[in-house]
Every structure is written in C-alpha cells, then in structure tokens.
Design a protein around this motif. Structure first.
Motif, PDB file in Angstrom:
ATOM      1  N   THR A 298       6.022 -58.633  77.662  1.00 22.30           N
ATOM      2  CA  THR A 298       5.790 -57.195  77.804  1.00 22.30           C
ATOM      3  C   THR A 298       7.136 -56.477  77.896  1.00 22.30           C
ATOM      4  O   THR A 298       8.167 -57.101  78.166  1.00 22.30           O
ATOM      5  N   TYR A 299       7.099 -55.175  77.681  1.00 20.13           N
ATOM      6  CA  TYR A 299       8.321 -54.375  77.673  1.00 20.13           C
ATOM      7  C   TYR A 299       8.349 -53.499  78.919  1.00 20.13           C
ATOM      8  O   TYR A 299       7.409 -52.742  79.184  1.00 20.13           O
ATOM      9  N   VAL A 300       9.421 -53.641  79.711  1.00 19.11           N
ATOM     10  CA  VAL A 300       9.553 -52.921  80.978  1.00 19.11           C
ATOM     11  C   VAL A 300      10.874 -52.170  80.963  1.00 19.11           C
ATOM     12  O   VAL A 300      11.938 -52.750  81.191  1.00 19.11           O
ATOM     13  N   GLY A 301      10.821 -50.867  80.681  1.00 21.02           N
ATOM     14  CA  GLY A 301      12.060 -50.105  80.574  1.00 21.02           C
ATOM     15  C   GLY A 301      12.867 -50.580  79.389  1.00 21.02           C
ATOM     16  O   GLY A 301      12.430 -50.476  78.243  1.00 21.02           O
ATOM     17  N   SER A 302      14.031 -51.147  79.652  1.00 23.22           N
ATOM     18  CA  SER A 302      14.840 -51.728  78.577  1.00 23.22           C
ATOM     19  C   SER A 302      14.786 -53.251  78.594  1.00 23.22           C
ATOM     20  O   SER A 302      15.499 -53.912  77.847  1.00 23.22           O
ATOM     21  N   ARG A 303      13.918 -53.801  79.444  1.00 23.58           N
ATOM     22  CA  ARG A 303      13.815 -55.252  79.588  1.00 23.58           C
ATOM     23  C   ARG A 303      12.517 -55.772  78.984  1.00 23.58           C
ATOM     24  O   ARG A 303      11.513 -55.074  78.926  1.00 23.58           O
ATOM     25  N   TYR A 304      12.578 -57.033  78.557  1.00 23.57           N
ATOM     26  CA  TYR A 304      11.363 -57.762  78.183  1.00 23.57           C
ATOM     27  C   TYR A 304      11.045 -58.744  79.307  1.00 23.57           C
ATOM     28  O   TYR A 304      11.954 -59.360  79.882  1.00 23.57           O
ATOM     29  N   LEU A 305       9.753 -58.914  79.601  1.00 25.07           N
ATOM     30  CA  LEU A 305       9.316 -59.839  80.647  1.00 25.07           C
ATOM     31  C   LEU A 305       8.426 -60.906  80.027  1.00 25.07           C
ATOM     32  O   LEU A 305       7.359 -60.610  79.494  1.00 25.07           O
ATOM     33  N   LEU A 306       8.886 -62.151  80.092  1.00 28.28           N
ATOM     34  CA  LEU A 306       8.157 -63.304  79.565  1.00 28.28           C
ATOM     35  C   LEU A 306       7.412 -63.995  80.700  1.00 28.28           C
ATOM     36  O   LEU A 306       7.971 -64.219  81.775  1.00 28.28           O
ATOM     37  N   PHE A 307       6.145 -64.361  80.435  1.00 30.29           N
ATOM     38  CA  PHE A 307       5.379 -65.080  81.450  1.00 30.29           C
ATOM     39  C   PHE A 307       4.499 -66.140  80.795  1.00 30.29           C
ATOM     40  O   PHE A 307       3.845 -65.900  79.786  1.00 30.29           O
ATOM     41  N   GLY A 308       4.472 -67.335  81.432  1.00 30.74           N
ATOM     42  CA  GLY A 308       3.508 -68.369  81.087  1.00 30.74           C
ATOM     43  C   GLY A 308       3.721 -69.004  79.733  1.00 30.74           C
ATOM     44  O   GLY A 308       4.778 -68.923  79.117  1.00 30.74           O
ATOM     45  N   GLY A 309       2.656 -69.664  79.239  1.00 29.58           N
ATOM     46  CA  GLY A 309       2.690 -70.337  77.953  1.00 29.58           C
ATOM     47  C   GLY A 309       2.510 -71.841  78.088  1.00 29.58           C
ATOM     48  O   GLY A 309       2.326 -72.387  79.194  1.00 29.58           O
ATOM     49  N   PHE A 310       2.569 -72.516  76.964  1.00 28.26           N
ATOM     50  CA  PHE A 310       2.250 -73.943  76.886  1.00 28.26           C
ATOM     51  C   PHE A 310       3.131 -74.579  75.816  1.00 28.26           C
ATOM     52  O   PHE A 310       3.376 -73.977  74.765  1.00 28.26           O
ATOM     53  N   ASP A 311       3.635 -75.798  76.061  1.00 27.44           N
ATOM     54  CA  ASP A 311       4.504 -76.463  75.087  1.00 27.44           C
ATOM     55  C   ASP A 311       3.943 -77.794  74.594  1.00 27.44           C
ATOM     56  O   ASP A 311       4.679 -78.650  74.112  1.00 27.44           O
ATOM     57  N   GLY A 312       2.629 -77.957  74.688  1.00 26.70           N
ATOM     58  CA  GLY A 312       2.004 -79.198  74.267  1.00 26.70           C
ATOM     59  C   GLY A 312       1.805 -80.175  75.402  1.00 26.70           C
ATOM     60  O   GLY A 312       0.958 -81.074  75.318  1.00 26.70           O
ATOM     61  N   LYS A 313       2.572 -80.010  76.476  1.00 24.92           N
ATOM     62  CA  LYS A 313       2.441 -80.873  77.645  1.00 24.92           C
ATOM     63  C   LYS A 313       2.340 -80.077  78.941  1.00 24.92           C
ATOM     64  O   LYS A 313       1.547 -80.399  79.814  1.00 24.92           O
ATOM     65  N   THR A 314       3.154 -79.037  79.051  1.00 22.07           N
ATOM     66  CA  THR A 314       3.287 -78.298  80.302  1.00 22.07           C
ATOM     67  C   THR A 314       2.748 -76.888  80.156  1.00 22.07           C
ATOM     68  O   THR A 314       3.009 -76.214  79.159  1.00 22.07           O
ATOM     69  N   THR A 315       1.996 -76.439  81.166  1.00 23.93           N
ATOM     70  CA  THR A 315       1.609 -75.033  81.255  1.00 23.93           C
ATOM     71  C   THR A 315       2.587 -74.341  82.191  1.00 23.93           C
ATOM     72  O   THR A 315       2.773 -74.763  83.328  1.00 23.93           O
ATOM     73  N   PHE A 316       3.215 -73.283  81.710  1.00 21.23           N
ATOM     74  CA  PHE A 316       4.291 -72.633  82.453  1.00 21.23           C
ATOM     75  C   PHE A 316       3.766 -71.506  83.345  1.00 21.23           C
ATOM     76  O   PHE A 316       2.792 -70.829  83.007  1.00 21.23           O
ATOM     77  N   GLY A 317       4.458 -71.308  84.466  1.00 24.15           N
ATOM     78  CA  GLY A 317       4.183 -70.186  85.344  1.00 24.15           C
ATOM     79  C   GLY A 317       5.450 -69.418  85.649  1.00 24.15           C
ATOM     80  O   GLY A 317       5.492 -68.618  86.584  1.00 24.15           O
ATOM     81  N   ASP A 318       6.497 -69.674  84.856  1.00 23.07           N
ATOM     82  CA  ASP A 318       7.789 -69.042  85.117  1.00 23.07           C
ATOM     83  C   ASP A 318       7.827 -67.631  84.547  1.00 23.07           C
ATOM     84  O   ASP A 318       7.101 -67.273  83.625  1.00 23.07           O
ATOM     85  N   LEU A 319       8.720 -66.826  85.109  1.00 17.56           N
ATOM     86  CA  LEU A 319       8.948 -65.452  84.662  1.00 17.56           C
ATOM     87  C   LEU A 319      10.412 -65.322  84.266  1.00 17.56           C
ATOM     88  O   LEU A 319      11.302 -65.753  85.005  1.00 17.56           O
ATOM     89  N   TRP A 320      10.644 -64.740  83.095  1.00 16.87           N
ATOM     90  CA  TRP A 320      12.003 -64.589  82.572  1.00 16.87           C
ATOM     91  C   TRP A 320      12.213 -63.161  82.120  1.00 16.87           C
ATOM     92  O   TRP A 320      11.304 -62.539  81.546  1.00 16.87           O
ATOM     93  N   TRP A 321      13.435 -62.652  82.343  1.00 19.45           N
ATOM     94  CA  TRP A 321      13.846 -61.363  81.795  1.00 19.45           C
ATOM     95  C   TRP A 321      14.712 -61.595  80.572  1.00 19.45           C
ATOM     96  O   TRP A 321      15.545 -62.499  80.549  1.00 19.45           O
ATOM     97  N   LEU A 322      14.528 -60.766  79.559  1.00 18.91           N
ATOM     98  CA  LEU A 322      15.475 -60.665  78.451  1.00 18.91           C
ATOM     99  C   LEU A 322      16.039 -59.258  78.509  1.00 18.91           C
ATOM    100  O   LEU A 322      15.310 -58.277  78.330  1.00 18.91           O
ATOM    101  N   VAL A 323      17.349 -59.144  78.804  1.00 15.87           N
ATOM    102  CA  VAL A 323      17.922 -57.838  79.129  1.00 15.87           C
ATOM    103  C   VAL A 323      19.148 -57.560  78.268  1.00 15.87           C
ATOM    104  O   VAL A 323      19.854 -58.484  77.844  1.00 15.87           O
ATOM    105  N   PRO A 324      19.455 -56.282  78.010  1.00 11.02           N
ATOM    106  CA  PRO A 324      20.692 -55.939  77.300  1.00 11.02           C
ATOM    107  C   PRO A 324      21.899 -56.188  78.191  1.00 11.02           C
ATOM    108  O   PRO A 324      21.776 -56.273  79.425  1.00 11.02           O
ATOM    109  N   GLU A 325      23.067 -56.297  77.588  1.00 18.27           N
ATOM    110  CA  GLU A 325      24.246 -56.709  78.347  1.00 18.27           C
ATOM    111  C   GLU A 325      24.665 -55.708  79.411  1.00 18.27           C
ATOM    112  O   GLU A 325      25.315 -56.070  80.386  1.00 18.27           O
ATOM    113  N   GLU A 326      24.270 -54.435  79.261  1.00 14.72           N
ATOM    114  CA  GLU A 326      24.637 -53.455  80.294  1.00 14.72           C
ATOM    115  C   GLU A 326      23.720 -53.504  81.507  1.00 14.72           C
ATOM    116  O   GLU A 326      23.973 -52.834  82.505  1.00 14.72           O
TER     117      GLU A 326
END
Length: 506
Positions: A298-326
């Motif tokens: 999802t998009y939050v202000g100027s940040r993207y917020l990643l949550f969850g997902g699956f990689d064939g073995k593991t179901t994720f519950g982590d949260l990650w930001w993707l942010v601009p350098e400033e």
C-alpha cells in the motif's frame, strides 16, 4: 534511490496483523489501511486489522453486521478482491478451502458495519484470483480469475449505487484467460499485467482496456502494450501499487528451468512510469525483503508498506517500508547506498563476506575503506549475514563430487578436498546451461559465491590494484547477492554459468 527498511517496533503501536498471504489491504482515503482475510497455516481468515496512519496505530475494530450464516462479516477467505470507494471497502469472491465464493460485501469503515449486498444484473460466477479496481468514486471493474474449472477472461462492471453488475462486451482481440494477475485503473484505462493462464504458463504481458468511462463514449476494446525499458519477468501473485506518477510492481511467483520447471519467487521492484510510458528498474539500497508472492503493498504518503506473503514454504508476517532517500528512516541502517544497479541489489551480503575476510586477516581499516571507495562496496561492521560454506561442509557439493569422482577415487572411503573440488568444477567447465540438472543449481551458485569470496575479496590486504582490476566494470558478478538458487530465473542460468567459467579461468 529508494531504501528498503524493515519496520521496527518504534514505527507502530497496537496489535500487528498476524502472518498471512492471499489477503487484501486497501487504503481508505489518506487516513487508514484495512487488511482483510487471507490464509495462514491452511486456515482461512476473516479478521479485520486496521492501520491508523496519523496515529501509527494498528487495531482490530469491533464490527457489526451479519450475513446468511449469522456470523459477523464475510466468511473466512483468501485470494478475493477488495476495492475501496470513499469510506467503503467492497469484497467479492475468493476461496475458502476448495470452495470458490461469489458473494459480495461492503464494509462501512466509519461505523465498522458489514453488509452483504444483494446485487442483480449479469452476476459474475464464483471465482478466486481475480483482480479489480475502482472506476472513479462509483464503479468497480473486475477482470478474470479461476472458477475451479477454467481460467476466465470476462470483464464485469459493478455500479455501487444501483448494485447492478454488467458484463462488458468487448470487441476485437482479447487477452488470454488468466488468474493471479493485477488490474489497475490508470486515467481512463484498465491495465492488466501478468498472471497464470490456460494450461498453466505464467505470463508477462501488459494489456490496456478502454471503454470504461461512460462520458468518453468509447467502444470497449483491449490493446496489448509493448512498452520500452526493462520489463518485469513473467509472474503471478505480484502487486502493482499506484504512487505519484509511478506504478510500482513488486514480487510475485514465476518459474525457471528448461526440462524441469521449478518455482521462483521475486523481490525486485519495477516501475511503470506513467509520464514516459516505459518500464524502469527502481534502484534500491539496503537488503530487500525476502522474495514472496500474494502479499500486499500500500502507499502511505511517500512510502510503500509491504506486508505478508508466501514463498512456497514460509508465510510472512513482516512489515517493510520502501522509502525515498530523503525520508528520515532511510538512514536507520548503517549501510551506505550502493551505486544504482541490479547487481548490487543485495550488496549487504558481499559486505559481510568482506567483513569476515577483514576480521580473519587483521587488515587495517584504512585499506578496507579504500577498497570500499574503489569498488563501491559499502561495509557494515555488524551482524554478518552471508555465510560462505566451504567445500567440505557443502553436502550437495560433496555428493555430486562423490558421484563424479567414482572412477578416480575407487576403493577409498573419502575423497580429498582437492579431488572433490576439481571433479565438480571440471564437470561444470564442460557443462552447457541446458545440460545442468535442477539439483545442481544450488551447489553451483554456492561455489560461484565461494570463488568470488576466495579469489577476489581475500586479496584485500595484499594487492589493492589487483582486486580493483579484477572487479573492473563491477558488472561482472550478477548473482553474488542471491541467497539461494530459487531466486534464479530461467534466463539467468546461461549468464551464471558464463560468469562461473570466467571465475575458474581467473
């Protein structure tokens, strides 16, 4: 440049959502994000978790409103569609167990009340893995999916005021039926990317649908777009998130191999620039999240917020930001940014191998600093993450060596270090990309990383100019950052083998 930053406890208060995949997460205006449903450990979920953006608070609202089963809200499900219009979140379909669903719900996020909607018109069949998007602030368009028997290529438009579904009659060429794709409204067009199609192939095509805006009086029609730039590889279960003048594509599930197909999960970022109408790789720094599919971004202000997902073995519950350098949190990590380039995507792993070499050989910090500047490798002096496995500790490498060396070492119980290494490396020197079995990719990738660490990084203390020339161009080694062979794409194998043979010749 954007930075991946794993969310920390200081970013949020409240109760975080539990791990899941196949869920949905939608923005309600600029005030909140609503996460619904999903799948975890074979259990289908029906809970609502909300992120209050202003207060940085996660909470679970007490909802009201029951359906035909007497329970509050929709039944447990995953792989459904969710679309927000104003303060409402609309839910359609999905899967619960082996059953495809065709019910239609709305959640009023002002009073947290669910309502099951009785719609009419051209009702879509029950399905999962469809994709949908809002048309303005009144209508919803839904495309494709899987009904349990066949892949779908139909288009439905729902008027959320009259609750009438209409199947759109589209003339001309049609996209192949698919599921697990994305569908995103951009201006007056619906953009559909990727998915899994009839017969099972994973797709990497991009289509645009016109004729969705009544005022335009356009005849509905599909156009396949072939845009310039670095297009993403074919995939399904990815996300496409609108942010500014970019559409960000992240993650997803693909396949690799030739005769033997195998799963590949992605963690790359590709943007579709809406201004220049071309694909671009998004330069990112810091170690990216683990590869995954069926997550949410999802998009939050100027940040993207990643949550969850699956990689064939593991179901994720982590949260990650993707942010601009400033962004202030971009500086949370001690690593400095590498130069823009896909080969440096996971440069922290090379840093850790270099740091291990530094600590074992007692090299002074000034030499390391100079090496960092010349090679544009940036070292974090804490928490090493890449473990270079020695040959004699690499079980798959030794098993392959034992098989290849059977004539050379007949009558002995154990092969020597040199015999093991030479037998396997000689085998790979003579191999072609299509002749390498799937089971050999993991030991090949580890030996490739081993040779880089040994023949290049180990030279740090003795000959700075030599190592600099060895890394000339700094584009020679594209796969050092990979954690495992599952991240390799089909078209990576020839390049990996070419680089591996060049390492041996050095």
């Amino acid at each position: 440049m954007h930075y991946w930053v794993r969310a920390s406890s200081s970013d949020f208060t409240g109760t975080l959502p539990q791990p899941r995949s196949g869920h949905t997460a939608v923005n309600i205006g600029k005030s909140k994000i609503v996460v619904f449903g999903g799948l975890f450990d074979k259990n289908f979920l029906r809970d609502i978790t909300v992120y209050d953006i202003e207060n940085k608070l996660w909470y679970q609202p007490e909802c009201t409103g029951s359906g035909s089963d007497g329970e509050v809200g929709p039944s447990p499900r995953a792989f459904h569609v969710a679309v927000s219009i104003d303060c409402h979140m609309f839910i359609f379909g999905g899967r619960s167990g082996s059953k495809r669903l065709g019910d239609f719900w709305v959640l009023d996020t002002d009073i947290w009340q669910w309502s099951e909607l009785t719609s009419f018109g051209d009702l879509p069949s029950p399905r999962d893995f469809a994709a949908a998007s809002a048309i303005g602030n009144r209508k919803i368009v839904m495309y494709g999916g899987w009904d349990g028997k066949k892949w779908l290529s139909d288009v439905y438009v729902m008027d959320t005021m009259s609750l009438e579904w209409m199947e759109l009659s589209v003339s001309g060429s049609l996209p192949p039926p698919r599921c697990g794709h994305t569908a995103t409204m951009v201006e007056k067009r619906l953009l559909v990317y990727g998915g899994r199609g009839g017969g099972g192939p994973i797709m990497g095509d991009l289509w645009a649908l016109k004729g969705l805006i009544e005022e335009e009086n356009e005849t509905p029609g599909w156009t396949q777009l072939k845009l310039p730039g670095q297009a993403p590889s074919p995939r399904c279960g990815h996300t496409v998130t609108s942010g500014g003048h970019h559409l960000l594509l992240f993650g997803g599930h693909g396949t690799g191999g030739w005769l033997s197909r195998y799963d590949v999960y992605h963690n790359d970022c590709v943007v579709l620039d809406r201004v220049s109408a071309q694909w671009k790789r998004l330069p990112t720094s810091n170690e990216p999240p683990p590869a995954r599919a069926y997550h949410s971004v999802t998009y939050v202000g100027s940040r993207y917020l990643l949550f969850g997902g699956f990689d064939g073995k593991t179901t994720f519950g982590d949260l990650w930001w993707l942010v601009p350098e400033e962004d202030p949190i971009a500086k949370r990590t001690p690593s400095s940014p590498p130069r823009n380039g896909p080969e440096n995507k996971d440069v922290a792993m090379a840093n850790d191998a270099l740091q291990s070499t530094v600590s074992e050989s007692g090299i002074k910090g000034s030499a390391v600093s100079e090496l960092q500047k010349r090679l544009e490798i940036f070292v974090s002096l804490s928490s090493p993450e890449l473990q270079i496995t020695e040959e004699m500790e690499d079980k798959e490498f030794l098993e392959l060596a034992s098989w290849l060396s059977v004539e050379t070492v007949a009558g002995t119980e154990q092969i020597s270090h040199n015999q093991a290494a030479e037998a396997v490396r000689n085998h790979w020197r003579k191999s072609t990309p299509k002749s390498i079995p799937l089971k050999e990719l993991s030991p090949l990738l580890r030996d490739y990383q081993r040779l880089i660490a040994r023949h290049h990084l180990m030279k740090v203390g003795s000959d700075l100019q030599s190592i600099e020339s060895d890394f000339s161009g700094k584009q020679s080694y594209h796969f050092y950052h990979m954690r495992n062979a599952s991240q390799l794409r089909m078209d990576d194998i020839p390049k990996l083998l070419e680089e591996y043979k060049r390492l041996q010749s050095n």
